[in-house]
Design a protein around this motif. Sequence first.
Motif, PDB file in Angstrom:
ATOM      1  N   VAL A 248       0.833  -1.205   0.000  1.00 16.83           N
ATOM      2  CA  VAL A 248       0.000   0.000   0.000  1.00 16.83           C
ATOM      3  C   VAL A 248       0.868   1.256   0.000  1.00 16.83           C
ATOM      4  O   VAL A 248       0.578   2.240  -0.671  1.00 16.83           O
ATOM      5  CB  VAL A 248      -0.945  -0.012   1.217  1.00 16.83           C
ATOM      6  N   MET A 249       1.984   1.220   0.741  1.00 17.39           N
ATOM      7  CA  MET A 249       2.875   2.370   0.811  1.00 17.39           C
ATOM      8  C   MET A 249       3.699   2.526  -0.465  1.00 17.39           C
ATOM      9  O   MET A 249       3.977   3.633  -0.922  1.00 17.39           O
ATOM     10  CB  MET A 249       3.811   2.239   2.013  1.00 17.39           C
ATOM     11  N   LEU A 250       4.090   1.394  -1.066  1.00 17.92           N
ATOM     12  CA  LEU A 250       5.029   1.428  -2.181  1.00 17.92           C
ATOM     13  C   LEU A 250       4.410   1.940  -3.477  1.00 17.92           C
ATOM     14  O   LEU A 250       5.121   2.518  -4.297  1.00 17.92           O
ATOM     15  CB  LEU A 250       5.594   0.025  -2.436  1.00 17.92           C
ATOM     16  N   ILE A 251       3.138   1.722  -3.688  1.00 12.50           N
ATOM     17  CA  ILE A 251       2.541   2.092  -4.975  1.00 12.50           C
ATOM     18  C   ILE A 251       2.702   3.585  -5.256  1.00 12.50           C
ATOM     19  O   ILE A 251       3.276   3.973  -6.287  1.00 12.50           O
ATOM     20  CB  ILE A 251       1.073   1.644  -5.050  1.00 12.50           C
ATOM     21  N   PRO A 252       2.224   4.480  -4.372  1.00 13.48           N
ATOM     22  CA  PRO A 252       2.444   5.907  -4.670  1.00 13.48           C
ATOM     23  C   PRO A 252       3.914   6.301  -4.641  1.00 13.48           C
ATOM     24  O   PRO A 252       4.351   7.156  -5.416  1.00 13.48           O
ATOM     25  CB  PRO A 252       1.648   6.622  -3.577  1.00 13.48           C
ATOM     26  N   GLN A 253       4.700   5.652  -3.765  1.00 10.36           N
ATOM     27  CA  GLN A 253       6.120   5.984  -3.673  1.00 10.36           C
ATOM     28  C   GLN A 253       6.854   5.600  -4.954  1.00 10.36           C
ATOM     29  O   GLN A 253       7.688   6.366  -5.464  1.00 10.36           O
ATOM     30  CB  GLN A 253       6.741   5.268  -2.466  1.00 10.36           C
ATOM     31  N   SER A 254       6.550   4.444  -5.501  1.00 10.11           N
ATOM     32  CA  SER A 254       7.201   3.991  -6.735  1.00 10.11           C
ATOM     33  C   SER A 254       6.868   4.908  -7.900  1.00 10.11           C
ATOM     34  O   SER A 254       7.737   5.241  -8.717  1.00 10.11           O
ATOM     35  CB  SER A 254       6.779   2.550  -7.057  1.00 10.11           C
ATOM     36  N   LEU A 255       5.602   5.321  -7.987  1.00 12.08           N
ATOM     37  CA  LEU A 255       5.202   6.246  -9.045  1.00 12.08           C
ATOM     38  C   LEU A 255       5.939   7.574  -8.904  1.00 12.08           C
ATOM     39  O   LEU A 255       6.411   8.149  -9.899  1.00 12.08           O
ATOM     40  CB  LEU A 255       3.689   6.486  -8.992  1.00 12.08           C
TER      41      LEU A 255
ATOM     42  N   GLY B 260       8.432   2.770 -12.234  1.00 11.85           N
ATOM     43  CA  GLY B 260       8.578   2.689 -10.790  1.00 11.85           C
ATOM     44  C   GLY B 260       7.958   1.420 -10.243  1.00 11.85           C
ATOM     45  O   GLY B 260       8.508   0.782  -9.328  1.00 11.85           O
ATOM     46  N   LEU B 261       6.799   1.042 -10.803  1.00  8.56           N
ATOM     47  CA  LEU B 261       6.159  -0.216 -10.395  1.00  8.56           C
ATOM     48  C   LEU B 261       6.991  -1.413 -10.831  1.00  8.56           C
ATOM     49  O   LEU B 261       7.173  -2.373 -10.070  1.00  8.56           O
ATOM     50  CB  LEU B 261       4.756  -0.309 -10.995  1.00  8.56           C
ATOM     51  N   TYR B 262       7.526  -1.365 -12.063  1.00  3.67           N
ATOM     52  CA  TYR B 262       8.332  -2.482 -12.560  1.00  3.67           C
ATOM     53  C   TYR B 262       9.584  -2.674 -11.699  1.00  3.67           C
ATOM     54  O   TYR B 262      10.021  -3.803 -11.460  1.00  3.67           O
ATOM     55  CB  TYR B 262       8.749  -2.230 -14.015  1.00  3.67           C
ATOM     56  N   ALA B 263      10.163  -1.554 -11.252  1.00  5.08           N
ATOM     57  CA  ALA B 263      11.383  -1.638 -10.434  1.00  5.08           C
ATOM     58  C   ALA B 263      11.090  -2.112  -9.016  1.00  5.08           C
ATOM     59  O   ALA B 263      12.015  -2.313  -8.231  1.00  5.08           O
ATOM     60  CB  ALA B 263      12.068  -0.271 -10.392  1.00  5.08           C
ATOM     61  N   SER B 264       9.802  -2.279  -8.684  1.00  7.06           N
ATOM     62  CA  SER B 264       9.420  -2.736  -7.342  1.00  7.06           C
ATOM     63  C   SER B 264       8.882  -4.160  -7.343  1.00  7.06           C
ATOM     64  O   SER B 264       8.316  -4.603  -6.348  1.00  7.06           O
ATOM     65  CB  SER B 264       8.354  -1.790  -6.763  1.00  7.06           C
ATOM     66  N   MET B 265       9.046  -4.866  -8.436  1.00  6.31           N
ATOM     67  CA  MET B 265       8.536  -6.246  -8.510  1.00  6.31           C
ATOM     68  C   MET B 265       9.671  -7.260  -8.485  1.00  6.31           C
ATOM     69  O   MET B 265      10.058  -7.767  -7.440  1.00  6.31           O
ATOM     70  CB  MET B 265       7.685  -6.415  -9.783  1.00  6.31           C
ATOM     71  N   LEU B 266      10.213  -7.550  -9.676  1.00  6.82           N
ATOM     72  CA  LEU B 266      11.230  -8.602  -9.779  1.00  6.82           C
ATOM     73  C   LEU B 266      12.468  -8.338  -8.914  1.00  6.82           C
ATOM     74  O   LEU B 266      13.043  -9.294  -8.370  1.00  6.82           O
ATOM     75  CB  LEU B 266      11.632  -8.786 -11.242  1.00  6.82           C
ATOM     76  N   PRO B 267      12.916  -7.082  -8.733  1.00  8.68           N
ATOM     77  CA  PRO B 267      14.059  -6.864  -7.832  1.00  8.68           C
ATOM     78  C   PRO B 267      13.812  -7.355  -6.408  1.00  8.68           C
ATOM     79  O   PRO B 267      14.732  -7.858  -5.760  1.00  8.68           O
ATOM     80  CB  PRO B 267      14.237  -5.336  -7.872  1.00  8.68           C
ATOM     81  N   LEU B 268      12.571  -7.255  -5.919  1.00  7.01           N
ATOM     82  CA  LEU B 268      12.256  -7.763  -4.584  1.00  7.01           C
ATOM     83  C   LEU B 268      12.416  -9.282  -4.527  1.00  7.01           C
ATOM     84  O   LEU B 268      12.897  -9.830  -3.532  1.00  7.01           O
ATOM     85  CB  LEU B 268      10.822  -7.378  -4.204  1.00  7.01           C
ATOM     86  N   VAL B 269      12.004  -9.947  -5.599  1.00  6.79           N
ATOM     87  CA  VAL B 269      12.147 -11.404  -5.646  1.00  6.79           C
ATOM     88  C   VAL B 269      13.617 -11.799  -5.694  1.00  6.79           C
ATOM     89  O   VAL B 269      14.057 -12.721  -4.987  1.00  6.79           O
ATOM     90  CB  VAL B 269      11.394 -11.970  -6.875  1.00  6.79           C
TER      91      VAL B 269
ATOM     92  N   THR C  39       1.028   5.202   5.961  1.00  2.00           N
ATOM     93  CA  THR C  39       0.300   5.057   4.696  1.00  2.00           C
ATOM     94  C   THR C  39      -0.445   6.337   4.325  1.00  2.00           C
ATOM     95  O   THR C  39      -1.331   6.313   3.460  1.00  2.00           O
ATOM     96  CB  THR C  39      -0.702   3.882   4.787  1.00  2.00           C
ATOM     97  N   GLY C  40      -0.084   7.449   4.942  1.00  2.00           N
ATOM     98  CA  GLY C  40      -0.703   8.732   4.635  1.00  2.00           C
ATOM     99  C   GLY C  40      -0.704   9.078   3.158  1.00  2.00           C
ATOM    100  O   GLY C  40      -1.718   9.574   2.633  1.00  2.00           O
ATOM    101  N   PRO C  41       0.405   8.847   2.423  1.00  2.00           N
ATOM    102  CA  PRO C  41       0.403   9.165   0.994  1.00  2.00           C
ATOM    103  C   PRO C  41      -0.697   8.457   0.206  1.00  2.00           C
ATOM    104  O   PRO C  41      -1.172   8.977  -0.803  1.00  2.00           O
ATOM    105  CB  PRO C  41       1.792   8.716   0.536  1.00  2.00           C
ATOM    106  N   VAL C  42      -1.119   7.273   0.660  1.00  2.00           N
ATOM    107  CA  VAL C  42      -2.190   6.557  -0.040  1.00  2.00           C
ATOM    108  C   VAL C  42      -3.481   7.359   0.024  1.00  2.00           C
ATOM    109  O   VAL C  42      -4.207   7.490  -0.970  1.00  2.00           O
ATOM    110  CB  VAL C  42      -2.386   5.156   0.569  1.00  2.00           C
ATOM    111  N   PHE C  43      -3.779   7.918   1.207  1.00  2.00           N
ATOM    112  CA  PHE C  43      -4.990   8.736   1.353  1.00  2.00           C
ATOM    113  C   PHE C  43      -4.906   9.976   0.463  1.00  2.00           C
ATOM    114  O   PHE C  43      -5.912  10.406  -0.122  1.00  2.00           O
ATOM    115  CB  PHE C  43      -5.191   9.138   2.810  1.00  2.00           C
ATOM    116  N   ALA C  44      -3.697  10.543   0.349  1.00  2.00           N
ATOM    117  CA  ALA C  44      -3.524  11.715  -0.513  1.00  2.00           C
ATOM    118  C   ALA C  44      -3.757  11.343  -1.976  1.00  2.00           C
ATOM    119  O   ALA C  44      -4.390  12.096  -2.724  1.00  2.00           O
ATOM    120  CB  ALA C  44      -2.125  12.292  -0.324  1.00  2.00           C
ATOM    121  N   VAL C  45      -3.246  10.193  -2.379  1.00  2.00           N
ATOM    122  CA  VAL C  45      -3.425   9.737  -3.759  1.00  2.00           C
ATOM    123  C   VAL C  45      -4.902   9.528  -4.073  1.00  2.00           C
ATOM    124  O   VAL C  45      -5.420   9.988  -5.099  1.00  2.00           O
ATOM    125  CB  VAL C  45      -2.624   8.437  -3.998  1.00  2.00           C
TER     126      VAL C  45
END
Length: 584
Positions: free
Chosen positions: A34-41, A54-63, A221-227
């Motif tokens: 929930v926190m990473l989605i707006p942050q990655s964008l 930003g989303l792509y860089a937060s998927m496979l690198p984590l794995v 998770t405040g940024p999610v509410f802002a988004v």
Amino acid sequence: MHRLRRYLPILDWGRRYNRGAFMDDGLAALIVTVMLIPQSLAYAMLAGLPPEMGLYASMLPLVAYAVFGTSTTLSVGPVAVVSLMTASAVAQIADAGSVAYIEAAILLSLMSGGMLLVFGVLRLGFLASFLSHPVIAGFITASGVIIAISQVRHILGIKASGDNLLQLVTSLGGTVADSHLPTLVTGGATLLFLLWVRSGLKPLLLRLGLSDYWAGMLTRTGPVFAVIGTSVAAYYLDLGARGVSLVGHIPAGLPDFTMPVLVHPAWRELLVSALLISIIGFVESVSVGHTLAARRRQRIMPDQELIGLGASNMAAAFSGGYPVTGGFARSIVNFDAGAATPASGILTALGIGLSALFFTPYLAYLPNATLAATIIVAVLSLVDFSILKRTWDYGLSDFVAVAITIFVTLGLGVETGVACGVLASLALHLYKTSRPHMAVVGEVPGTEHYRNVDRHEVITRSDILSLRIDESLYFANASFVESRLYALLDEQPDARHVILMCTAVNEIDLSALEALESINRQLRDRNITLHLSEVKGPVMDVLRHTHFLEELSGKVFMSQHHAVKHVMAVEDEAHQNKPHNWVI
């Protein structure tokens, strides 16, 4: 099998994985996702790249990190400083948003990953020690300022550019009169809301009866509410038609796994940038990893971390991402949320992947001003000018290194700043070790201890110069030690014995050995005997392979006390046997 588990830590923690760990990891992954989605964008926008990267860089690198990394809670992905460094490097190659720009960013990730993998295989994790923490803190502070100022244009709805503080301020000052009111209202309101969330939301939630844990999680998770809030407002108020810049269409789906463009004309220009990003990313990641591991009485292995981060960056390159590293904010959230194993990263990647498949159409109305406000609030926590006062109070050399890093970064840009920081760290290290502390020591009365004559009341003799060298001897300080010794002998003309106390000498290289041989010869010519005391075993092993011990005019003693007592006995015996001239 043990060797394989060393390079594939997943084989170690994976065989102990159970349902309880899965539940802990699943909850942590949900919160981090929930926190990473707006942050990655937001960080993709900071890097000048399409938001989906930003989303792509937060998927496979984590794995990839979960397979190769050693921290149980480190969360890998885009971070502010590396995003800024990526933008600074790639902007020299192509225009932001162009195909060439995207290809160069992917190539930069591939190059950085390759470098980190090579460093890890060669076990070069110790190299991170050459970049001091104060220098890193200074660089991150200056970068945070540049990042925050660079995002002001999105809050104001104006065009501005620049690679350093002066350029940015000048550019903003020239166009601030053209600020777009609806964008300013949107961005300003979001900025104020996020600042209030940081300081006021948690106390409010605690007063409403929430536990400290959940109040802290909701605050992060405040940024999610802002988004959500600004996206809904943009949709119903048709802010796009009013001139507010929106994220726009984000392609739904998972990234294509493609081979990066290897034969790229820009690889030479990106080489230094890739190296700097690798160093900064590794140091930041290892710092976060060590901090979190210490809280759980765990440890990480720096050399394997190089491999884990290298694999993560390679994974980012093959999945349409850009350079990544371990992020402080997301790792803290992952830690606080109770992540038990690196599997939380795999589950987070799964969550982001599902979001990319089903929720990206809803992000089309997200204002860029919201992402800019998210970045500004995130990087303000990185800005810490108190490091200047702390280093000033502690030592001039650290202050100089930090000040150079901060002001060069602000004045000339991030790459020049970090390069100067590295050079300043190395130069100051060489300067300090080239002028080692050397203390004349004497016997503390009633003991067998020897201390600095300038700090303690001690017993000395005019015919003995006891000198303690508080540094290893090598090419950079050999001449200084030799000159300092002769200067002290000039101040003590009755000295007939010199005892070098080698308690802190961990190494003697060939240049220093030649200096010791020269000292031994010159002292012998002046009828002064040279002795050594408290020489460490590894140093003695090296000396035994030379002719120095055979040519030494004196002896080597186990302790300074034994050396002094032996010399005193020799001198007393010499005085007793010396013939007297009786004058009648």
